[in-house]
Design an enzyme around this catalytic site. Structure first.
Site: not given
Ligand SMILES: C[S@@+](CC[C@H](N)C(=O)[O-])C[C@H]1O[C@@H](n2cnc3c(N)ncnc32)[C@H](O)[C@@H]1O
Length: 226
Positions: A169, A208, A133, A137, A110, A205-206
């Site tokens: 986005d 995006e 992420d 909401k 994390d 990426t997927k």
């Molecule tokens: C929406 S995805 C985007 C993935 C990638 N960067 C992309 O552009 O396709 C967000 C990613 O952030 C990771 N993530 C969220 N909070 C995190 C944290 N505190 N530490 C490490 N990774 C985290 C999630 O597991 C997820 O894989």
């Protein structure tokens, strides 16, 4: 500045499917390609063959498409990917081995906790957040990673004149991030025309592609530690 601490995690660890190839990588490649946070603060540069290069972090790299693309094309820099999602980490480890990359390491952690307790100050030259992420909401906004508390911690871990780049986005998340950076004069807004080459040529990426199909436009943020 006083750090306002996030009490909610920015992720939920779901039991996603881990493929056999990802499982194999998680079992056999971690020693070689991951850095394990210990009790003392990590000096990440020492984990690389050439420790004098710029160090770029991709936080929440997901399945690793962008991270692998940057590390493959830009062997003059060192990269570290930080993620909590096992199947994404497994995929990235497989790709690192396949491409024989010595300039990319993974940290399974994390990022909030990692920066707070395990990373030495002034470690990163550039930190990248690609589609963090969005927690759309309102009741979940407190889970958003790029908050005032997190950015206060991040500030110390970046070198002077170091950069933060973010793509999102979600319009209201974009506005929130911009507001937090802009209201803190320790950060200067950087012109997007100064974006380093490795950030100009990122693959879609997927995540995006899905955003574009659903009609959400990507917004970019680029700041420099003053
Ligand atoms: C929406 S995805 C985007 C993935 C990638 N960067 C992309 O552009 O396709 C967000 C990613 O952030 C990771 N993530 C969220 N909070 C995190 C944290 N505190 N530490 C490490 N990774 C985290 C999630 O597991 C997820 O894989």
């Amino acid at each position: 500045m006083q750090a306002q601490k996030n009490t909610e995690k920015s992720f939920v660890l779901r039991k996603g499917r881990v493929t056999a190839a990802q499982r194999r990588a998680l079992n056999s490649l971690k020693n070689e390609y991951t850095i394990t946070p210990g009790k003392s603060r990590l000096s990440l540069a020492e984990a690389f063959l050439d420790s004098d290069r710029k160090l770029i972090a991709d936080v929440g790299f997901g399945s690793g498409e962008s991270l692998l693309s940057m590390a493959n094309k830009h062997q003059e820099a060192n990269f570290v990917g930080i993620e909590v999602y096992s199947s994404g980490i497994g995929s990235a480890l497989n790709q690192i081995q396949k491409s024989n990359l010595t300039n990319l390491k993974i940290i399974e952690a994390d990022v909030f906790q990692l920066l707070e307790t395990n990373i030495a100050d002034e470690t990163f030259d550039v930190v990248v957040f690609l589609y963090p992420d969005p927690w759309p909401k309102r009741k979940h906004h407190k889970r958003r990673l790029l908050s005032e508390g997190f950015l206060n911690i991040l500030y110390g871990k970046i070198t002077t004149n170091g950069l933060v780049y973010c793509k999102t986005d979600w319009e209201d998340y974009y506005c929130q991030i911009k507001e937090v950076f802009s209201s803190d004069d320790r950060w200067a807004s950087e012109d997007l025309t100064n974006l380093p080459e490795y950030l100009q040529s990122l693959p879609k990426t997927k995540y995006e592609r899905k955003a574009l199909i659903e009609g959400r436009q990507t917004r970019e943020l680029f700041f420099r530690k003053a």
